[in-house]
Design a protein around this motif. Structure first.
Motif, PDB file in Angstrom:
ATOM      1  N   GLY A   1       0.636  -1.123   0.014  1.00 13.82           N
ATOM      2  CA  GLY A   1      -0.069  -0.157   0.173  1.00 13.82           C
ATOM      3  C   GLY A   1       0.869   1.152  -0.191  1.00 13.82           C
ATOM      4  N   LEU A   2       2.002   1.092   0.791  1.00 13.96           N
ATOM      5  CA  LEU A   2       2.882   2.319   0.817  1.00 13.96           C
ATOM      6  C   LEU A   2       4.053   2.594  -0.277  1.00 13.96           C
ATOM      7  CD1 LEU A   2       3.132   2.440   4.515  1.00 13.96           C
ATOM      8  CD2 LEU A   2       1.495   3.804   3.105  1.00 13.96           C
ATOM      9  N   SER A   3       4.061   1.364  -1.020  1.00 10.17           N
ATOM     10  CA  SER A   3       5.493   1.463  -2.040  1.00 10.17           C
ATOM     11  C   SER A   3       5.084   2.484  -3.165  1.00 10.17           C
ATOM     12  CB  SER A   3       5.491  -0.030  -2.344  1.00 10.17           C
ATOM     13  OG  SER A   3       4.455  -0.573  -3.138  1.00 10.17           O
ATOM     14  N   GLY A   4       3.937   2.645  -3.495  1.00  7.60           N
ATOM     15  CA  GLY A   4       3.532   3.300  -4.940  1.00  7.60           C
ATOM     16  C   GLY A   4       3.304   2.572  -6.141  1.00  7.60           C
ATOM     17  N   LEU A   5       3.424   1.096  -5.781  1.00  3.02           N
ATOM     18  CA  LEU A   5       3.217   0.079  -6.989  1.00  3.02           C
ATOM     19  C   LEU A   5       1.809   0.360  -7.625  1.00  3.02           C
ATOM     20  CD1 LEU A   5       4.297  -2.155  -8.538  1.00  3.02           C
ATOM     21  CD2 LEU A   5       3.117  -3.665  -6.672  1.00  3.02           C
ATOM     22  N   ILE A   6       1.854   0.395  -8.894  1.00  2.85           N
ATOM     23  CA  ILE A   6       0.604   0.454  -9.776  1.00  2.85           C
ATOM     24  C   ILE A   6       0.417  -0.878 -10.658  1.00  2.85           C
ATOM     25  CG2 ILE A   6      -0.849   1.932 -11.298  1.00  2.85           C
ATOM     26  CD1 ILE A   6       0.642   4.480 -10.340  1.00  2.85           C
ATOM     27  N   ILE A   7      -0.582  -1.364 -10.497  1.00  6.69           N
ATOM     28  CA  ILE A   7      -0.973  -2.363 -11.564  1.00  6.69           C
ATOM     29  C   ILE A   7      -2.304  -2.140 -12.128  1.00  6.69           C
ATOM     30  CG2 ILE A   7      -1.583  -4.998 -11.776  1.00  6.69           C
ATOM     31  CD1 ILE A   7       0.112  -5.407  -9.387  1.00  6.69           C
ATOM     32  N   SER A   8      -2.115  -2.226 -13.686  1.00  7.37           N
ATOM     33  CA  SER A   8      -3.330  -2.071 -14.533  1.00  7.37           C
ATOM     34  C   SER A   8      -3.944  -3.289 -14.807  1.00  7.37           C
ATOM     35  CB  SER A   8      -3.092  -1.306 -15.594  1.00  7.37           C
ATOM     36  OG  SER A   8      -2.255  -0.048 -15.452  1.00  7.37           O
ATOM     37  N   VAL A   9      -5.427  -3.135 -14.304  1.00  7.47           N
ATOM     38  CA  VAL A   9      -6.371  -4.152 -14.786  1.00  7.47           C
ATOM     39  C   VAL A   9      -7.285  -3.370 -15.856  1.00  7.47           C
ATOM     40  CG1 VAL A   9      -8.255  -5.937 -14.022  1.00  7.47           C
ATOM     41  CG2 VAL A   9      -6.157  -5.344 -12.596  1.00  7.47           C
ATOM     42  N   GLY A  10      -7.305  -3.702 -17.035  1.00  7.37           N
ATOM     43  CA  GLY A  10      -8.023  -2.945 -18.203  1.00  7.37           C
ATOM     44  C   GLY A  10      -7.864  -1.661 -18.031  1.00  7.37           C
ATOM     45  N   ASN A  11      -8.953  -0.764 -17.737  1.00  7.48           N
ATOM     46  CA  ASN A  11      -8.908   0.688 -17.710  1.00  7.48           C
ATOM     47  C   ASN A  11      -8.645   1.142 -16.361  1.00  7.48           C
ATOM     48  OD1 ASN A  11      -8.938   1.274 -20.377  1.00  7.48           O
ATOM     49  ND2 ASN A  11     -11.177   0.820 -20.360  1.00  7.48           N
ATOM     50  N   VAL A  12      -8.753   0.260 -15.184  1.00  6.88           N
ATOM     51  CA  VAL A  12      -8.492   0.504 -13.875  1.00  6.88           C
ATOM     52  C   VAL A  12      -7.140   0.468 -13.360  1.00  6.88           C
ATOM     53  CG1 VAL A  12      -9.491   0.085 -11.563  1.00  6.88           C
ATOM     54  CG2 VAL A  12     -10.915  -0.171 -13.569  1.00  6.88           C
ATOM     55  N   GLU A  13      -6.480   1.249 -12.627  1.00 12.49           N
ATOM     56  CA  GLU A  13      -5.313   1.346 -12.002  1.00 12.49           C
ATOM     57  C   GLU A  13      -5.430   0.943 -10.410  1.00 12.49           C
ATOM     58  OE1 GLU A  13      -3.010   4.684 -12.734  1.00 12.49           O
ATOM     59  OE2 GLU A  13      -2.438   3.999 -14.770  1.00 12.49           O
ATOM     60  N   LEU A  14      -4.921  -0.138 -10.072  1.00  9.39           N
ATOM     61  CA  LEU A  14      -4.832  -0.697  -8.756  1.00  9.39           C
ATOM     62  C   LEU A  14      -3.593  -0.078  -8.028  1.00  9.39           C
ATOM     63  CD1 LEU A  14      -6.154  -4.468  -9.101  1.00  9.39           C
ATOM     64  CD2 LEU A  14      -7.556  -2.101  -8.642  1.00  9.39           C
ATOM     65  N   SER A  15      -3.862   0.626  -6.909  1.00  8.82           N
ATOM     66  CA  SER A  15      -2.632   1.344  -6.306  1.00  8.82           C
ATOM     67  C   SER A  15      -2.969   1.364  -4.973  1.00  8.82           C
ATOM     68  CB  SER A  15      -2.092   2.426  -6.890  1.00  8.82           C
ATOM     69  OG  SER A  15      -2.916   3.362  -6.936  1.00  8.82           O
ATOM     70  N   GLY A  16      -2.133   1.899  -3.816  1.00  8.74           N
ATOM     71  CA  GLY A  16      -2.466   2.241  -2.404  1.00  8.74           C
ATOM     72  C   GLY A  16      -3.402   1.131  -1.810  1.00  8.74           C
ATOM     73  N   MET A  17      -4.196   1.518  -1.124  1.00  9.96           N
ATOM     74  CA  MET A  17      -5.131   0.545  -0.306  1.00  9.96           C
ATOM     75  C   MET A  17      -5.782  -0.239  -1.290  1.00  9.96           C
ATOM     76  SD  MET A  17      -8.547   1.364   1.851  1.00  9.96           S
ATOM     77  CE  MET A  17      -9.638   0.883   0.548  1.00  9.96           C
ATOM     78  N   VAL A  18      -6.333  -0.090  -2.160  1.00 12.49           N
ATOM     79  CA  VAL A  18      -7.070  -0.805  -3.153  1.00 12.49           C
ATOM     80  C   VAL A  18      -6.107  -2.094  -3.575  1.00 12.49           C
ATOM     81  CG1 VAL A  18      -8.298  -0.934  -5.420  1.00 12.49           C
ATOM     82  CG2 VAL A  18      -8.508   0.964  -3.977  1.00 12.49           C
ATOM     83  N   LEU A  19      -5.045  -1.858  -4.091  1.00 12.75           N
ATOM     84  CA  LEU A  19      -3.984  -2.841  -4.433  1.00 12.75           C
ATOM     85  C   LEU A  19      -3.725  -3.581  -3.330  1.00 12.75           C
ATOM     86  CD1 LEU A  19      -2.339  -4.331  -6.530  1.00 12.75           C
ATOM     87  CD2 LEU A  19      -0.635  -2.726  -6.227  1.00 12.75           C
TER      88      LEU A  19
END
Length: 423
Positions: free
Chosen positions: A382-400
């Motif tokens: 959650g704190l790393s800044g990592l972003i993963i894209s699923v289709g048109n939605v980017e998952l990051s932070g608390m959501v990821l």
């Protein structure tokens, strides 16, 4: 909670007199206003319809949950990414259709939860995972309160000035020491007092722009519009379902922690999810953005010890009034970001601490490797800044982090059932 001896806890069911209800309601309104209005500004739409539907949505939640959940519904940030993708191809009414569709799916999920119960929660989000996810609600927003653009002040940016830093510091310190030192009536409104003190400080530095207030019409009519439906925008928004579910569950857990009631069981997670998504569906039909429970308002309750649903209803009334009374909305919009940043700096910190408290109250045993891995991996994700894209939605932070939490938790549960992991 610091200063607890100076405060009288006002419970969920308690009524408060009008002279106390007004400032307490305004306190919640100020806390949510900056973030909630930002969403329609991003979409270049009328904020009045959003303020109206925030108020109506909050009343819907209060009614659906039988007045047992003190939660305010404001504009959801979870839909920003996919909505902007949709707006690059379609008019806004097709985004509204997507809001209606996702809200409808959420209502269906609420019905399934009502049928199946919530025993699955301990499998998909055990305490070691849930505490970390709740903590991230506040911790991931720490930089937002001082980076500008999203919520708060601009004290770390290139355009920051000494007055910016002073106003931010004055507001934050007033909120901190007010929460600890104020007594009796004043102990219930430290956030409101901090905003007023910060606002006065900003005024003396010449930072308040009254031009919008002078130009505001006395009465305004919110801009309603109907949704349009197409399969592509709906599919574009579909991954948001996971986001809003994890957000809702986390918010209900931290609220339960704060008010000392398990609202996951009574009135039930199905009712809170139904209220959230039914409000989103109604908002989409009338031309507004999706709604969600707000961390800012949860933080206000944590700081003040005021949990009354009546106060939340009062804040909803203020929001509805702002939708029709131009000068009132314009006045609140004159509050500088440095003031809002100073307040949210404390509020988000309180939410982060509530997640840690959940871990302590659940007596999570970190001598067990699975618990240690769950908490550490979730927090770091959650704190790393990592972003993963699923289709048109980017998952990051608390959501990821929530997605990782669910996957890891279920995997560990399966390993225990197969007896290849010992507790």
């Amino acid at each position: 909670m610091g200063g607890e001896m100076n405060k009288k806890i006002i419970g969920v069911d308690e009524k408060v007199p009008l002279n106390l209800l007004i400032p307490l309601s305004l306190q919640h309104t100020f806390a949510m206003f900056g973030a909630s209005v930002l969403v329609p500004l991003v979409f270049k739409m009328d904020p009045s319809i959003v303020l109206l539907m925030n108020g109506i949505g909050t009343f819907l939640l209060i009614w659906i949950t039988n007045k047992k959940v003190p939660a305010y519904l404001g504009s959801s940030f979870a839909f920003l990414g996919p909505t902007q993708v949709i707006l690059s191809k379609y008019p806004f009414e097709y985004a509204l259709g997507g809001f209606v569709a996702i809200g409808s799916i959420g209502c269906l999920i609420a019905w399934l939860i009502k049928r199946k119960g919530v025993s699955w929660l301990d499998i998909v989000l055990p305490p070691a995972a849930m505490g970390a996810v709740v903590a991230l609600i506040g911790l991931q927003l720490a930089s937002a309160t001082i980076s500008g653009g999203t919520i708060g002040a601009n004290i770390m940016g290139e355009t920051a000035t000494n007055p910016d830093r002073i106003v931010f510091a004055v507001t934050l310190l007033t909120a901190i020491f007010g929460s600890v030192l104020f007594k009796k009536f004043w102990a219930t409104i430290p956030i409101l007092i901090a905003i007023v003190v910060g606002y006065i400080t900003a005024y003396f530095f010449g930072m308040i722009d009254f031009s919008g207030l002078r130009e505001a019409n006395l009465f305004v009519v919110p801009h309603f519009q109907a949704p349009a439906f197409h399969w592509e925008p709906i599919l574009t928004m579909l991954p948001v379902t996971l986001v809003i579910m994890s957000e809702n569950i986390s918010h209900q857990v931290v609220t339960s922690n704060i008010i000392g009631r398990d609202i996951i069981k009574d009135p039930g997670l199905d009712k809170t999810i139904l209220a959230d998504n039914f409000s989103t569906m109604v908002s989409g039909f009338l031309g507004s953005v999706p709604t969600t429970t707000y961390g800012e308002n949860i933080g206000v309750m944590a700081v003040t010890g005021v949990y009354s649903v009546q106060v939340i209803a009062g804040a909803a009334v203020v929001s509805i009034c702002m939708a029709f009374i131009g000068p009132l909305a314009a006045l609140i919009q004159t509050i500088p970001g440095d003031v809002i940043g100073g307040v949210t700096f404390l509020l988000y910190g309180m939410i982060g601490a509530s997640g840690l408290r959940l871990l302590v109250d659940a007596k999570v045993d970190y001598s067990k490797s699975a618990n240690l891995i769950l908490t550490s991996v979730i927090l770091f994700t959650g704190l790393s800044g990592l972003i993963i894209s699923v289709g048109n939605v980017e998952l990051s932070g608390m959501v990821l982090a929530s997605v990782v939490a669910v996957i890891l938790s279920i995997t560990f549960h399966i390993c225990r059932r197969l007896k290849i992991l010992e507790d």
